[in-house]
Design a protein around this motif. Structure first.
Motif, PDB file in Angstrom:
ATOM      1  N   VAL A  78       0.442  -1.488  -0.580  1.00  0.00           N
ATOM      2  CA  VAL A  78      -0.584  -0.672  -0.030  1.00  0.00           C
ATOM      3  C   VAL A  78       1.011   1.224  -0.156  1.00  0.00           C
ATOM      4  O   VAL A  78       1.663   1.344   0.773  1.00  0.00           O
ATOM      5  N   PRO A  79      -0.096   2.338  -0.375  1.00  0.00           N
ATOM      6  CA  PRO A  79       1.134   3.909  -0.404  1.00  0.00           C
ATOM      7  C   PRO A  79       1.330   3.899   1.059  1.00  0.00           C
ATOM      8  O   PRO A  79       0.564   3.760   1.938  1.00  0.00           O
ATOM      9  N   LYS A  80       2.826   4.443   1.018  1.00  0.00           N
ATOM     10  CA  LYS A  80       2.717   4.821   2.623  1.00  0.00           C
ATOM     11  C   LYS A  80       1.995   6.469   2.606  1.00  0.00           C
ATOM     12  O   LYS A  80       1.992   7.042   1.671  1.00  0.00           O
ATOM     13  N   VAL A  81       1.397   6.298   3.515  1.00  0.00           N
ATOM     14  CA  VAL A  81       0.434   7.186   4.276  1.00  0.00           C
ATOM     15  C   VAL A  81       1.735   8.409   4.890  1.00  0.00           C
ATOM     16  O   VAL A  81       0.269   9.211   5.669  1.00  0.00           O
ATOM     17  N   ILE A  82       2.045   7.860   5.662  1.00  0.00           N
ATOM     18  CA  ILE A  82       2.981   8.465   7.141  1.00  0.00           C
ATOM     19  C   ILE A  82       4.125   9.156   7.323  1.00  0.00           C
ATOM     20  O   ILE A  82       4.804   8.325   6.489  1.00  0.00           O
TER      21      ILE A  82
END
Length: 95
Positions: free
Chosen positions: A90-94
Motif C-alpha cells: 500500500v502507499p506510504k501515508v505517514i
C-alpha cells in the motif's frame, strides 16, 4: 483512601466539569462510600480460591474449529494493485 473536598474540586476542574459546593460534597460522600467498599473487598482473604471466568458456573458453547470456506488467497491477490511475497503493498501515508 482519604479524599478531600479539594480533591473532588480538582478532579472536576481537570475533567472540565462545573460543580457547585453542594454537588462536590455529595460526590465526596459517594466516592468515600465507593472507596470504603473497595477497602472491604480488598480485606477478604481469597487465598486458595480459584479465579472464575464468570460469576455463575457457566460454560461457553464452542463450535468446532472447522474450515467452512475455500481458500481464495490467490484470487484476492490477483486483483490487488501491488503484491509482493504474498503481502499487499500500500502507499506510504505517514512520513
Amino acid at each position: 483512601m482519604a479524599l478531600s473536598l479539594e480533591d473532588v474540586n480538582r478532579i472536576a476542574q481537570l475533567a472540565r466539569i462545573e460543580v457547585t459546593q453542594a454537588e462536590a460534597e455529595r460526590v465526596l460522600a459517594q466516592l468515600q462510600s465507593i472507596f470504603g467498599l473497595i477497602e472491604e473487598l480488598q480485606s477478604v482473604d481469597t487465598r486458595g480460591i480459584e479465579p472464575m471466568s464468570h460469576a455463575q458456573d457457566l460454560a461457553s458453547r464452542l463450535r468446532e474449529d472447522e474450515v467452512t470456506e475455500r481458500d481464495q488467497h490467490d484470487l484476492f491477490q490477483s486483483i490487488a494493485p501491488q503484491v509482493d511475497a504474498g503481502l499487499y503493498l500500500v502507499p506510504k501515508v505517514i512520513e
